[in-house]
Design a protein around this motif. Structure first.
Motif, PDB file in Angstrom:
ATOM      1  N   ARG A 106      17.700  29.986  -5.626  1.00  0.00           N
ATOM      2  CA  ARG A 106      16.802  28.707  -5.373  1.00  0.00           C
ATOM      3  C   ARG A 106      17.209  27.606  -6.313  1.00  0.00           C
ATOM      4  N   LEU A 107      17.371  26.351  -5.763  1.00  0.00           N
ATOM      5  CA  LEU A 107      17.853  25.153  -6.505  1.00  0.00           C
ATOM      6  C   LEU A 107      16.557  24.826  -7.346  1.00  0.00           C
ATOM      7  N   VAL A 146      24.852  15.247  -2.763  1.00  0.00           N
ATOM      8  CA  VAL A 146      23.567  15.280  -3.639  1.00  0.00           C
ATOM      9  C   VAL A 146      22.636  16.177  -3.130  1.00  0.00           C
ATOM     10  N   MET A 147      22.080  17.129  -3.924  1.00  0.00           N
ATOM     11  CA  MET A 147      21.141  18.091  -3.548  1.00  0.00           C
ATOM     12  C   MET A 147      19.712  18.000  -4.300  1.00  0.00           C
ATOM     13  N   LEU A 148      18.767  17.691  -3.704  1.00  0.00           N
ATOM     14  CA  LEU A 148      17.302  17.457  -4.234  1.00  0.00           C
ATOM     15  C   LEU A 148      16.505  18.787  -3.814  1.00  0.00           C
ATOM     16  N   PRO A 149      16.027  19.280  -4.919  1.00  0.00           N
ATOM     17  CA  PRO A 149      15.424  20.395  -5.014  1.00  0.00           C
ATOM     18  C   PRO A 149      13.735  20.351  -4.360  1.00  0.00           C
ATOM     19  N   ILE A 150      13.408  20.856  -3.269  1.00  0.00           N
ATOM     20  CA  ILE A 150      12.013  20.673  -2.716  1.00  0.00           C
ATOM     21  C   ILE A 150      11.219  22.072  -2.679  1.00  0.00           C
ATOM     22  N   ALA A 151       9.993  21.623  -2.659  1.00  0.00           N
ATOM     23  CA  ALA A 151       8.973  22.522  -2.779  1.00  0.00           C
ATOM     24  C   ALA A 151       8.880  23.390  -1.467  1.00  0.00           C
ATOM     25  N   ALA A 159      15.826  23.663  -0.736  1.00  0.00           N
ATOM     26  CA  ALA A 159      15.245  24.693  -1.704  1.00  0.00           C
ATOM     27  C   ALA A 159      16.219  25.652  -2.211  1.00  0.00           C
ATOM     28  N   TYR A 160      17.247  25.489  -1.838  1.00  0.00           N
ATOM     29  CA  TYR A 160      18.319  26.609  -2.084  1.00  0.00           C
ATOM     30  C   TYR A 160      19.605  25.850  -2.440  1.00  0.00           C
ATOM     31  N   ARG A 161      20.358  26.757  -3.205  1.00  0.00           N
ATOM     32  CA  ARG A 161      22.050  25.901  -3.430  1.00  0.00           C
ATOM     33  C   ARG A 161      22.668  26.925  -2.887  1.00  0.00           C
TER      34      ARG A 161
END
Length: 792
Positions: free
Chosen positions: A272-273, A598-603, A586-588
């Motif tokens: 999980r990111l 760029v990775m942006l963590p989402i709900a 949501a995941y890395r």
């Protein structure tokens, strides 16, 4: 109507209705264990005994039909004595392990024992002990607690349609379990946990994790199939402990699929990111939201300044909420690009302008039960839409005919009246033959173009039989499934299906791919229409074009394109070659790290508020049940801020319901309608296969990123039997292949080794390779000719 008297008060009831139903409808409590309103009457627990006037002994309320003038007493001395005797009998062998039982605090036996049990038993012999059964990774067993109510047995027979549970033995040797040692394979099996009135069947992932009184309950909507099942989330200390069904007769009745019940495990996956990350050179760095969004702004503006706004494309998951999809398309169109799509598993978009407002089921969900004949085209319905399949099973049990055209001879839990199992490349031939057979029996006005289109088609006996079956009854339905949507000639298949529906007088409908496929269309997450279905003059690029021809920049919302698209190999290649890739994820994963900048963590679904629209057009909004961990943010908030950073108008939202209200106002009173004018293909080229043809199916537990990380589901039979290359015995012998041995698989210049799986469901001249599997991504396209070479 019959008038009866219960405990001295008169009530109206339907003649033949069971006493317990009348009592429940009027709020009169009668204890019970074996009775359930969705199952047949067994009358074997006897806990619901009541006194009936002139009856020589107490009568079971669940099996006693009402009659006019009947007088019943539920709390008389005679009734109470009988109920207390039954309670004493049930407790003779029940263990005294309530403190460690997972059902403690919500056990029906506990509740009833408080009112009808005694603190001392007259039975002092040793209690019976029953060996537990391993039913698989989802259901835990403590069969010594079982009281033989047989709810699970009746559920497996009547609802799942697969007799997996039974009651072998007699007398004190009777036990509940599988007849042979095997795991439960039904996609609805988790409902047995809810049905069990004691702690005999409980949730294995939830086992020993929490108590009922520690948890709070929050309602939400299921994030997977197009039904939109209503759920109860049970939460302790900001963590979802388990999921249970919320009753909604119009949608999911009282059931949910195992996919909806256990996918919550993906919320706490190890990958999980939890913080925004940007790539500087070859190094990934965690950063603040301000720096990450500034990085996004700078990267996007650089691409737009050099290559133009049409060089940017957005791809979204159809499991995203309406609000997220609406803001994504609003942002894309705000920066001057219509390149946005959610249809990652579709190839043919040639007739998208003729598509309805959204892929509409064509009727209310409950109306499927009333269909006299249903024709399914390209769908493993039992796995794609488990509860829609249940509705059709109920129809079939009352005599409805189910017919289908499929690439694999799937095991259904309902009787199939007629079927054509053939490689997808030959589907046009079969559908044209069925249409021609229907045309020959029509006397009403038919467009000449239909007659001209089918002039050279000669239906065979199988196609004629299908056409004849399709004309049975007054209410008929034609449904297009996910395998049809992914077909390389989907536009012609859709047109032929519509012709068949017209000729047979059937209701035409679509089986949506995901829980919010309909919402994605209405939100405008498609290149040729904006929000509310308003057409775009200069349509943008579709998902297949964006992923196969390449873009300079991508915005990805909730996707793993290598697993979610119909050509993962080409998608990965083009993503890696893009100048700037933004992944709202949501995941890395290492794969995302290879192509994203760029990775942006989402709900995810339980962590944010939003709205889903199901295939029947029902809007269902929900609130966030838990707070996301770390720096995770709802995707709609991220997109809102991006709109502000680009100085776009209309991004001043403070709550998700404002976004939903804005879209609903735009949609207004528009309704989806599949009853359009004749949809006639402009041409019809009948195919004949040459060489081995690849058939691809997305497994039930690989459909999206959340499910792929639900470990309990990944240990089920449905998840463990999706590896390798599936081929029937005849073709394997012909090619010199043997089970479990590796084979070299070649397709479009790619070659990988996969084990051979003998699968008699696969037709001749075909092989089945499941999608959504990392090991098979390198093969690429879901359709086409394939070569097999035995390795030494």
């Amino acid at each position: 109507m019959a008038t009866i008297e219960i405990d001295g008060k008169p009530y109206q009831a339907q003649p033949g209705q069971m006493l317990i139903e009348v009592a429940d409808a009027n709020g009169i409590n009668i204890p019970r264990f074996c009775y359930h309103k969705k199952l047949s009457v067994a009358a074997n627990c006897r806990m619901c005994l009541v006194e009936v006037e002139k009856a020589p002994k107490p009568m079971p309320a669940c099996a006693t039909p009402v009659m006019d003038g009947m007088k019943v007493w539920t709390r008389s001395a005679k009734a109470l004595t009988a109920q207390q005797a039954v309670m004493e009998f049930l407790l003779i062998n029940h263990p005294l392990d309530c403190p460690i039982c997972d059902q403690g605090g919500e056990c029906e036996l506990q509740d009833v024992a408080v009112g009808y049990g005694k603190d001392v038993s007259r039975y002092d012999e040793g209690k019976r002990v029953v060996v537990d059964k391993n039913l698989g990774p989802l259901i835990a067993t403590e069969m010594t607690r079982c009281i033989h109510c047989t709810r699970c047995v009746r559920f497996s027979q009547e609802i799942t349609g697969i007799q997996e549970m039974g009651a072998p033995g007699r007398g004190e040797h009777t036990y509940i379990g599988t007849y042979i040692e095997k795991n439960i394979a039904s996609e609805l099996s988790g409902n047995m946990i809810d049905l069990c009135p004691v702690g005999a069947l409980t949730s294995k992932p939830f086992r020993f994790a929490a108590r009922a009184w520690e948890m709070q309950q929050c309602d939400t909507i299921a994030p997977h199939d197009s039904l939109g099942s209503n759920l109860h989330l049970h939460i302790r200390r900001n963590q979802i402990m388990r999921v249970a069904p919320k009753e909604n007769e119009a949608i999911n009745e009282v059931w949910i699929s195992d996919r909806d019940r256990f996918s919550y495990q993906g919320l706490t996956a190890e990958d999980r990111l939890t913080a925004p990350m940007i790539r500087i050179g070859d190094t990934w760095q965690a950063t603040s939201w301000e720096k990450a969004l500034a990085f996004v702004k700078e990267g996007l503006k650089k691409v737009i300044n050099v290559h133009g706004n049409q060089s940017v494309g957005a791809l979204a998951s159809p499991t995203a909420t309406v609000e997220e999809l609406y803001l994504l398309q609003k942002f894309m169109r705000g920066i001057g690009s219509h390149n946005i799509d959610h249809r990652l598993r579709q190839i043919d978009f040639s007739d998208q302008n003729a598509a309805p407002l959204f892929p509409y089921l064509g009727q209310a969900i409950a109306d499927l039960e009333q269909s006299d004949t249903t024709f399914i085209i390209g769908s493993h319905l039992r796995k794609e839409q488990p509860l829609l399949n249940h509705r059709l099973r109920k129809a079939s049990l009352r005599g409805a005919k189910i017919i289908l055209v499929n690439p694999i001879d799937y095991e259904f839990n309902l009787p199939i009246a007629a079927k054509i199992i053939a490689p997808p490349a030959t589907w046009l031939n079969h559908l044209a033959g069925i249409a021609k057979a229907l045309l020959e029996n029509r006397s009403s006005l038919i467009p000449r173009s239909v007659e001209a289109l089918l002039a050279t088609v000669s239906p065979d006996a199988q196609q004629r039989a299908m056409a004849q079956t399709l004309c049975i009854g007054n209410k008929r339905t034609v449904l297009l499934g996910n395998l049809a949507t992914a077909h390389p000639q989907f536009s012609i298949i859709r047109a032929l299906a519509a012709v068949i529906a017209k000729l047979s007088g059937a209701t035409f409908g679509y089986l949506g791919e995901a829980n919010n496929t309909a919402g994605a269309w209405l939100a405008g997450a498609i290149p040729h229409r904006s929000a509310a279905g308003n057409p775009i003059e200069a349509a943008g690029l579709d998902a297949h074009t964006m992923l196969t021809q390449g873009m300079k920049s991508y915005i990805l919302l909730g996707l793993e394109p290598e697993l979610d698209s119909c050509n993962g190999r080409v998608a990965l290649s083009n993503l890696q070659q893009a100048d700037f890739v933004i992944s709202l994820t949501a995941y890395r994963t290492s794969t995302i790290e290879n192509y994203a900048d760029v990775m942006l963590p989402i709900a995810l679904f339980a962590e944010t508020s939003g709205t889903y629209i199901n295939g029947a057009g029902c809007w269902q909004s929900f609130k966030g049940a838990i707070q996301p961990t770390g720096d995770i943010r709802p995707a709609w908030k991220i997109l809102r801020v991006l709109g502000n950073l680009f100085n776009l108008e209309g991004f001043e939202y403070t709550a998700s319901d404002q976004i939903c209200d804005e879209l609903r106002q735009q949609v207004g009173n528009k309704i989806a309608g599949n009853k359009t004018a004749w949809q006639i293909p402009t041409h019809l080229e009948l195919n004949s296969t040459s060489g081995l043809q690849r058939i691809t199916e997305m497994p039930i537990y690989s459909v999206d990123a959340l499910v792929r990380r639900a470990m309990a589901l990944q240990h089920t039979l449905d998840a463990t039997q999706v590896t390798g290359i599936h081929i029937n015995t005849q073709m394997a012998t012909q090619l010199g292949l043997t089970a479990n041995n590796p084979v070299m698989v070649k397709q479009n210049g790619a070659a990988i080794n996969l084990p051979v799986v003998i699968d008699e469901r696969v037709p001749d001249e075909s092989v089945l390779i499941y999608a959504g599997q990392v090991a098979q991504v390198e093969l690429g396209a879901w359709h086409g000719q394939i070569e097999l070479t035995a390795t030494r």
